[in-house]
Design a protein around this motif. Sequence first.
Motif, PDB file in Angstrom:
ATOM      1  N   PRO A 173      -5.815  14.943  -8.407  1.00  0.00           N
ATOM      2  CA  PRO A 173      -5.186  15.387  -7.157  1.00  0.00           C
ATOM      3  C   PRO A 173      -6.180  15.544  -6.005  1.00  0.00           C
ATOM      4  N   TRP A 174      -7.354  16.057  -6.249  1.00  0.00           N
ATOM      5  CA  TRP A 174      -8.419  16.280  -5.272  1.00  0.00           C
ATOM      6  C   TRP A 174      -7.920  16.958  -3.993  1.00  0.00           C
ATOM      7  N   PRO A 175      -7.484  18.222  -4.091  1.00  0.00           N
ATOM      8  CA  PRO A 175      -6.970  18.924  -2.908  1.00  0.00           C
ATOM      9  C   PRO A 175      -7.998  19.097  -1.793  1.00  0.00           C
ATOM     10  N   ALA A 206      -1.215  -4.711  10.690  1.00  0.00           N
ATOM     11  CA  ALA A 206      -0.746  -3.349  10.929  1.00  0.00           C
ATOM     12  C   ALA A 206       0.018  -3.259  12.250  1.00  0.00           C
ATOM     13  N   GLU A 207       0.977  -2.360  12.283  1.00  0.00           N
ATOM     14  CA  GLU A 207       1.798  -2.183  13.482  1.00  0.00           C
ATOM     15  C   GLU A 207       1.441  -0.921  14.252  1.00  0.00           C
ATOM     16  N   ARG A 208       0.769   0.004  13.607  1.00  0.00           N
ATOM     17  CA  ARG A 208       0.332   1.254  14.232  1.00  0.00           C
ATOM     18  C   ARG A 208      -1.190   1.305  14.162  1.00  0.00           C
ATOM     19  N   PRO A 209      -1.794   2.298  14.769  1.00  0.00           N
ATOM     20  CA  PRO A 209      -3.246   2.446  14.604  1.00  0.00           C
ATOM     21  C   PRO A 209      -3.606   2.522  13.117  1.00  0.00           C
ATOM     22  N   VAL A 210      -4.704   1.887  12.749  1.00  0.00           N
ATOM     23  CA  VAL A 210      -5.111   1.776  11.352  1.00  0.00           C
ATOM     24  C   VAL A 210      -6.093   2.883  10.987  1.00  0.00           C
ATOM     25  N   VAL A 211      -5.789   3.554   9.885  1.00  0.00           N
ATOM     26  CA  VAL A 211      -6.712   4.514   9.284  1.00  0.00           C
ATOM     27  C   VAL A 211      -6.941   4.040   7.855  1.00  0.00           C
ATOM     28  N   ILE A 212      -8.201   3.822   7.520  1.00  0.00           N
ATOM     29  CA  ILE A 212      -8.570   3.278   6.221  1.00  0.00           C
ATOM     30  C   ILE A 212      -9.045   4.400   5.307  1.00  0.00           C
ATOM     31  N   VAL A 213      -8.572   4.374   4.058  1.00  0.00           N
ATOM     32  CA  VAL A 213      -9.013   5.303   3.025  1.00  0.00           C
ATOM     33  C   VAL A 213      -9.566   4.454   1.888  1.00  0.00           C
ATOM     34  N   ALA A 214     -10.893   4.336   1.821  1.00  0.00           N
ATOM     35  CA  ALA A 214     -11.523   3.442   0.853  1.00  0.00           C
ATOM     36  C   ALA A 214     -12.357   4.222  -0.158  1.00  0.00           C
ATOM     37  N   HIS A 215     -12.329   3.742  -1.393  1.00  0.00           N
ATOM     38  CA  HIS A 215     -13.129   4.333  -2.459  1.00  0.00           C
ATOM     39  C   HIS A 215     -14.014   3.267  -3.092  1.00  0.00           C
ATOM     40  N   SER A 216     -15.253   3.619  -3.353  1.00  0.00           N
ATOM     41  CA  SER A 216     -16.179   2.803  -4.123  1.00  0.00           C
ATOM     42  C   SER A 216     -16.323   1.395  -3.538  1.00  0.00           C
ATOM     43  N   LEU A 217     -16.096   0.353  -4.341  1.00  0.00           N
ATOM     44  CA  LEU A 217     -16.280  -1.012  -3.844  1.00  0.00           C
ATOM     45  C   LEU A 217     -15.320  -1.322  -2.688  1.00  0.00           C
ATOM     46  N   ALA A 272       0.152   6.453  12.065  1.00  0.00           N
ATOM     47  CA  ALA A 272      -0.864   5.504  11.619  1.00  0.00           C
ATOM     48  C   ALA A 272      -0.363   4.640  10.469  1.00  0.00           C
ATOM     49  N   ASP A 273      -0.934   3.457  10.360  1.00  0.00           N
ATOM     50  CA  ASP A 273      -0.823   2.659   9.145  1.00  0.00           C
ATOM     51  C   ASP A 273      -2.034   3.032   8.311  1.00  0.00           C
ATOM     52  N   ILE A 274      -1.813   3.749   7.228  1.00  0.00           N
ATOM     53  CA  ILE A 274      -2.895   4.200   6.364  1.00  0.00           C
ATOM     54  C   ILE A 274      -3.081   3.172   5.261  1.00  0.00           C
ATOM     55  N   LEU A 275      -4.245   2.559   5.251  1.00  0.00           N
ATOM     56  CA  LEU A 275      -4.546   1.517   4.268  1.00  0.00           C
ATOM     57  C   LEU A 275      -5.410   2.103   3.161  1.00  0.00           C
ATOM     58  N   ILE A 276      -4.880   2.107   1.959  1.00  0.00           N
ATOM     59  CA  ILE A 276      -5.591   2.573   0.772  1.00  0.00           C
ATOM     60  C   ILE A 276      -6.347   1.373   0.210  1.00  0.00           C
ATOM     61  N   VAL A 277      -7.664   1.465   0.143  1.00  0.00           N
ATOM     62  CA  VAL A 277      -8.498   0.353  -0.327  1.00  0.00           C
ATOM     63  C   VAL A 277      -9.267   0.816  -1.572  1.00  0.00           C
ATOM     64  N   PRO A 278      -8.718   0.532  -2.758  1.00  0.00           N
ATOM     65  CA  PRO A 278      -9.403   0.920  -3.995  1.00  0.00           C
ATOM     66  C   PRO A 278     -10.634   0.066  -4.259  1.00  0.00           C
ATOM     67  N   GLY A 279     -11.395   0.500  -5.234  1.00  0.00           N
ATOM     68  CA  GLY A 279     -12.586  -0.223  -5.635  1.00  0.00           C
ATOM     69  C   GLY A 279     -12.371  -1.048  -6.886  1.00  0.00           C
ATOM     70  N   TYR A 280     -13.469  -1.383  -7.507  1.00  0.00           N
ATOM     71  CA  TYR A 280     -13.519  -2.205  -8.713  1.00  0.00           C
ATOM     72  C   TYR A 280     -12.532  -1.691  -9.771  1.00  0.00           C
ATOM     73  N   PRO A 334      -2.984   5.441 -11.912  1.00  0.00           N
ATOM     74  CA  PRO A 334      -1.975   6.401 -11.457  1.00  0.00           C
ATOM     75  C   PRO A 334      -2.481   7.832 -11.298  1.00  0.00           C
ATOM     76  N   ASP A 335      -3.549   8.198 -12.022  1.00  0.00           N
ATOM     77  CA  ASP A 335      -4.083   9.561 -11.913  1.00  0.00           C
ATOM     78  C   ASP A 335      -5.148   9.700 -10.832  1.00  0.00           C
ATOM     79  N   HIS A 336      -5.571   8.605 -10.248  1.00  0.00           N
ATOM     80  CA  HIS A 336      -6.618   8.614  -9.219  1.00  0.00           C
ATOM     81  C   HIS A 336      -6.060   9.230  -7.944  1.00  0.00           C
ATOM     82  N   TRP A 337      -6.905   9.952  -7.219  1.00  0.00           N
ATOM     83  CA  TRP A 337      -6.456  10.590  -5.976  1.00  0.00           C
ATOM     84  C   TRP A 337      -5.893   9.580  -4.984  1.00  0.00           C
ATOM     85  N   GLN A 338      -6.421   8.346  -4.937  1.00  0.00           N
ATOM     86  CA  GLN A 338      -5.883   7.354  -3.993  1.00  0.00           C
ATOM     87  C   GLN A 338      -4.420   7.042  -4.308  1.00  0.00           C
ATOM     88  N   SER A 339      -4.090   6.885  -5.565  1.00  0.00           N
ATOM     89  CA  SER A 339      -2.699   6.590  -5.954  1.00  0.00           C
ATOM     90  C   SER A 339      -1.791   7.766  -5.640  1.00  0.00           C
TER      91      SER A 339
END
Length: 185
Positions: A170-172, A63-74, A9-17, A22-27
Amino acid sequence: MRAMKVRDADILIVPGYTNSGPDHWQSRWQSKLSTARRVEQAEWSKPVREDWTASVAKAVNEAERPVVIVAHSLGVAAVVQAMPQFQRLVAGAFFVAPPDVANPKIKPRHLMTFGPYPREQLAFPSVVIASRNDPFCMFDVAEDIAGAWGSLFIDAGDAGHLNADSGFGPWPEGSMTFAKFLTDL
């Protein structure tokens, strides 16, 4: 049918506002997931709906592969508002702490320009994870949004805004939930 893996997959990290620091689980996830990349915004602290949705749509469409989005907040609002611009199918979306962009008390107020959310069922599998004490969205509002979208709804308990400031670096548990979501796609 085999389970989807990160490399598929192409995993797209979409942060919010204001972006995810660097300490956020998305990063942290972005640095560990080999096919993950962040959807960058020109202006993180003064979000403009049209600009943010265009950036999300561009990333999905390139994207070149199937897209999986990981979005937080906004980032959740930007993804959902960008869907009419998608020219590729999205394999799935992992939505965390969606803000109530229809709430006139939201701060900063210009975040309301990202609302209201569409109420139609999404065209792809999705998960919405919400906290019972998120300052940006009441729990029942998040649950209602997830229901309208046909998303699996996960109660994170009293977890604030599910960000580094709330103790979710980290949010395991989130990582394990995402891994299960990915294998089910």
